[in-house]
Design a protein around this motif. Structure first.
Motif, PDB file in Angstrom:
ATOM      1  N   ASN A 257       0.807  -1.217   0.000  1.00 54.48           N
ATOM      2  CA  ASN A 257       0.000   0.000   0.000  1.00 54.48           C
ATOM      3  C   ASN A 257       0.840   1.268   0.000  1.00 54.48           C
ATOM      4  O   ASN A 257       0.411   2.299  -0.515  1.00 54.48           O
ATOM      5  CB  ASN A 257      -0.935   0.009   1.212  1.00 54.48           C
ATOM      6  CG  ASN A 257      -2.161  -0.853   0.999  1.00 54.48           C
ATOM      7  OD1 ASN A 257      -2.753  -0.830  -0.078  1.00 54.48           O
ATOM      8  ND2 ASN A 257      -2.530  -1.635   1.988  1.00 54.48           N
ATOM      9  N   ASN A 279      -6.117 -14.517   1.096  1.00 53.38           N
ATOM     10  CA  ASN A 279      -7.352 -13.874   1.493  1.00 53.38           C
ATOM     11  C   ASN A 279      -7.727 -12.804   0.478  1.00 53.38           C
ATOM     12  O   ASN A 279      -6.938 -12.423  -0.382  1.00 53.38           O
ATOM     13  CB  ASN A 279      -7.233 -13.272   2.902  1.00 53.38           C
ATOM     14  CG  ASN A 279      -6.097 -12.267   3.006  1.00 53.38           C
ATOM     15  OD1 ASN A 279      -6.133 -11.224   2.353  1.00 53.38           O
ATOM     16  ND2 ASN A 279      -5.085 -12.575   3.814  1.00 53.38           N
ATOM     17  N   HIS A 280      -8.943 -12.323   0.598  1.00 52.42           N
ATOM     18  CA  HIS A 280      -9.472 -11.358  -0.365  1.00 52.42           C
ATOM     19  C   HIS A 280      -8.699 -10.041  -0.337  1.00 52.42           C
ATOM     20  O   HIS A 280      -8.578  -9.362  -1.355  1.00 52.42           O
ATOM     21  CB  HIS A 280     -10.949 -11.122  -0.064  1.00 52.42           C
ATOM     22  CG  HIS A 280     -11.639 -10.274  -1.087  1.00 52.42           C
ATOM     23  ND1 HIS A 280     -11.764 -10.646  -2.414  1.00 52.42           N
ATOM     24  CD2 HIS A 280     -12.233  -9.047  -0.974  1.00 52.42           C
ATOM     25  CE1 HIS A 280     -12.414  -9.702  -3.070  1.00 52.42           C
ATOM     26  NE2 HIS A 280     -12.710  -8.732  -2.238  1.00 52.42           N
ATOM     27  N   ASP A 281      -8.183  -9.681   0.828  1.00 48.05           N
ATOM     28  CA  ASP A 281      -7.447  -8.413   0.943  1.00 48.05           C
ATOM     29  C   ASP A 281      -6.206  -8.408   0.058  1.00 48.05           C
ATOM     30  O   ASP A 281      -5.812  -7.354  -0.457  1.00 48.05           O
ATOM     31  CB  ASP A 281      -7.051  -8.167   2.402  1.00 48.05           C
ATOM     32  CG  ASP A 281      -8.258  -7.857   3.276  1.00 48.05           C
ATOM     33  OD1 ASP A 281      -9.296  -7.448   2.715  1.00 48.05           O
ATOM     34  OD2 ASP A 281      -8.159  -8.033   4.499  1.00 48.05           O
ATOM     35  N   GLU A 282      -5.577  -9.574  -0.090  1.00 47.96           N
ATOM     36  CA  GLU A 282      -4.388  -9.638  -0.938  1.00 47.96           C
ATOM     37  C   GLU A 282      -4.729  -9.263  -2.379  1.00 47.96           C
ATOM     38  O   GLU A 282      -4.020  -8.478  -3.008  1.00 47.96           O
ATOM     39  CB  GLU A 282      -3.796 -11.043  -0.905  1.00 47.96           C
ATOM     40  CG  GLU A 282      -3.192 -11.435   0.428  1.00 47.96           C
ATOM     41  CD  GLU A 282      -2.609 -12.832   0.354  1.00 47.96           C
ATOM     42  OE1 GLU A 282      -3.371 -13.794   0.541  1.00 47.96           O
ATOM     43  OE2 GLU A 282      -1.409 -12.949   0.092  1.00 47.96           O
ATOM     44  N   LEU A 284      -7.260  -7.476  -3.497  1.00 53.13           N
ATOM     45  CA  LEU A 284      -7.622  -6.059  -3.573  1.00 53.13           C
ATOM     46  C   LEU A 284      -6.382  -5.169  -3.544  1.00 53.13           C
ATOM     47  O   LEU A 284      -6.286  -4.186  -4.283  1.00 53.13           O
ATOM     48  CB  LEU A 284      -8.562  -5.699  -2.421  1.00 53.13           C
ATOM     49  CG  LEU A 284      -9.966  -6.313  -2.474  1.00 53.13           C
ATOM     50  CD1 LEU A 284     -10.771  -5.911  -1.255  1.00 53.13           C
ATOM     51  CD2 LEU A 284     -10.684  -5.890  -3.746  1.00 53.13           C
ATOM     52  N   THR A 285      -5.410  -5.537  -2.691  1.00 46.26           N
ATOM     53  CA  THR A 285      -4.180  -4.742  -2.588  1.00 46.26           C
ATOM     54  C   THR A 285      -3.397  -4.791  -3.893  1.00 46.26           C
ATOM     55  O   THR A 285      -2.905  -3.769  -4.376  1.00 46.26           O
ATOM     56  CB  THR A 285      -3.303  -5.254  -1.435  1.00 46.26           C
ATOM     57  OG1 THR A 285      -4.028  -5.163  -0.205  1.00 46.26           O
ATOM     58  CG2 THR A 285      -2.022  -4.433  -1.321  1.00 46.26           C
TER      59      THR A 285
END
Length: 451
Positions: A257, A279-282, A284-285
């Motif tokens: 980020n 995970n989903h955050d990966e 999105l990042t």
């Protein structure tokens, strides 16, 4: 010269109003000619001494440090030249050889080399990756060079050591290049960053923040490489002019980020191979990072990154277009539908792509889902008009790979050359099949070989 008319093995260094130092070269730098010396003073054929000083300096800097030191006994004109060189490289071979003979001899040699230096040391390389040494000795040498104007500092420490960087490095404002291997990066709370740092390469270097995050303020940083560095989740790098970013780390996604605002990034290499705890955050990042890089020209992605981005499904389209991307390098497991489809989506969404590199990691002959996908017109319906060079490495001659090659050849009207290499012996039937594939480009050449 002694009474026998031979040159002595002893260097005598004496300046006006300075103490006299006697140092025997053979103690630290034994000659390969068994004590023989070449007298160049007064020699009419000595053309090297007549070269401009900057040329002589460059020649000596290309020599191993022990050979450069031996030139000091050639003549009085050469006595101090090597000690004024701004680049001092104590490489792996030099350190390993001396440490192998005697650790105390090595320490004394480095102490003497630094003691005899005249002027600033612009570049200092110390590679003791093959031996264990006291941290106090390393600290002493680092302190010396950081007080003498060092700009390019390289420390390669053995993994047997736990070497925590000394305060002198964090206080060195002259650094423009810093390369560390097997170190512990623990800045003091007063650390303000590296004001002049341009290149930072860290390998197996652990970040231990004194607060919640390790903030590195590097306003001039252009080149950053992080290779298997634990603790990067605690890292925050402020580098608005960053042009090249390379990451091979298990916690890369937690610190990406901080690069989203680096609008000048031209090269991004994400070569992470950890497959646990996705995970989903990966995703999105990663997508947020790619969307934020309008000037991206070179992109390297590992198989694991493709797996995260695709989430193992066939994407209907990407949320971004890489308009200026000209070089794409992908590691693809062709037995994974998600990776195969996402690779093609990236190719489709890169209208300026001219060079494509594919590393085949795994494949099977019985993956009907991937074969079916590659046969659908929508997987690559539009031609890739600017693609000129394609390289496929570790080719496994499976049906899926053959279908992928056939697809590329039929959709690349500007293709000049496609190189396919494999580790096993070349299959003549496969080679003939490849050669028969129709090509959209009449100029396209196909090379198939073993490496």
């Amino acid at each position: 010269m002694n009474k026998n008319g031979r040159y002595s093995n002893t260097i005598v260094i004496q300046e006006k109003h300075q103490p006299l130092y006697l140092r025997n070269c053979s103690d630290f730098f034994p000659s390969k000619t068994d004590g023989k010396r070449v007298a160049v003073e007064g020699d009419r054929d000595d053309r090297i001494s007549g070269l401009p000083r900057n040329v002589i300096d460059h020649i000596l800097e290309l020599l191993p440090v022990q050979d450069a030191a031996r030139t000091s006994i050639l003549s009085s004109n050469w006595r101090y030249i090597w000690s004024t060189l701004s680049n001092l490289v104590l490489d792996y071979d030099f350190c390993r050889k001396l440490i192998g003979e005697s650790e105390s001899k090595f320490k004394l040699a480095v102490d003497e080399i630094l003691l005899l230096r005249m002027g600033n040391i612009v570049k200092f390389v110390l590679d003791i990756s093959g031996a264990y040494l006291s941290c106090a000795d390393i600290d002493r040498w680092v302190l010396f060079v950081t007080r003498n104007g060092v700009k390019k500092l390289t420390l390669r420490i053995s993994n047997l050591n736990t070497y925590t960087l000394p305060l002198s490095i964090f206080e060195c404002s002259t650094l423009t290049s810093l390369e560390l291997t097997n170190c512990v990066f623990k800045p003091p709370s007063s650390f303000l960053g590296f004001p002049n740092l341009i290149a930072l390469h860290l390998e197996v270097t652990t970040f231990v923040p004194t607060t919640s995050f390790c903030v590195i303020n590097a306003p001039l940083l252009r080149y950053l490489s992080l290779d298997m560095c634990p603790g990067t989740q605690y890292l925050n790098i402020i580098s608005p002019v960053l042009k090249s970013l390379g990451v091979r780390d298990s916690h890369y996604y937690l610190m990406l980020n901080c690069f989203i605002n680096c609008k000048k990034l031209r090269v991004v290499k994400l070569l992470c191979e950890v497959v646990d705890n996705q995970n989903h955050d990966e995703k999105l990042t990663l997508e947020k990072l790619l969307i934020s890089l309008p000037a991206l020209e070179v992109l390297y992605l590992s198989s694991y990154i493709l797996e995260i981005l695709s989430a193992d499904v066939v994407p209907n389209g990407l949320p971004f277009t890489l308009n200026f991307l000209r070089h794409l390098s992908l590691f693809v497991a062709f037995d994974h539908l998600g990776q195969t489809s996402y690779a093609l989506q990236l190719i489709k969404n890169s209208p300026s792509l001219s060079k494509l590199e594919i590393w085949v990691l795994s494949t099977t002959d019985n993956d009907e889902a991937v074969l079916k996908y590659l046969d659908t017109p929508s997987c690559l319906e539009q031609p890739i008009n600017k693609l000129e060079h394609v390289t496929i490495k570790s080719f496994g001659i499976s049906k899926v790979e053959l279908r992928f090659v056939k697809l590329l050849l039929s959709r690349t009207p500007s293709l000049l050359r496609m190189c396919i290499s494999q580790k096993t012996d070349i299959d003549v039937d496969i080679a003939l099949e490849l050669m028969r594939f129709p090509r959209a480009s009449p100029r396209a050449e196909l090379s198939y070989f073993r490496y």
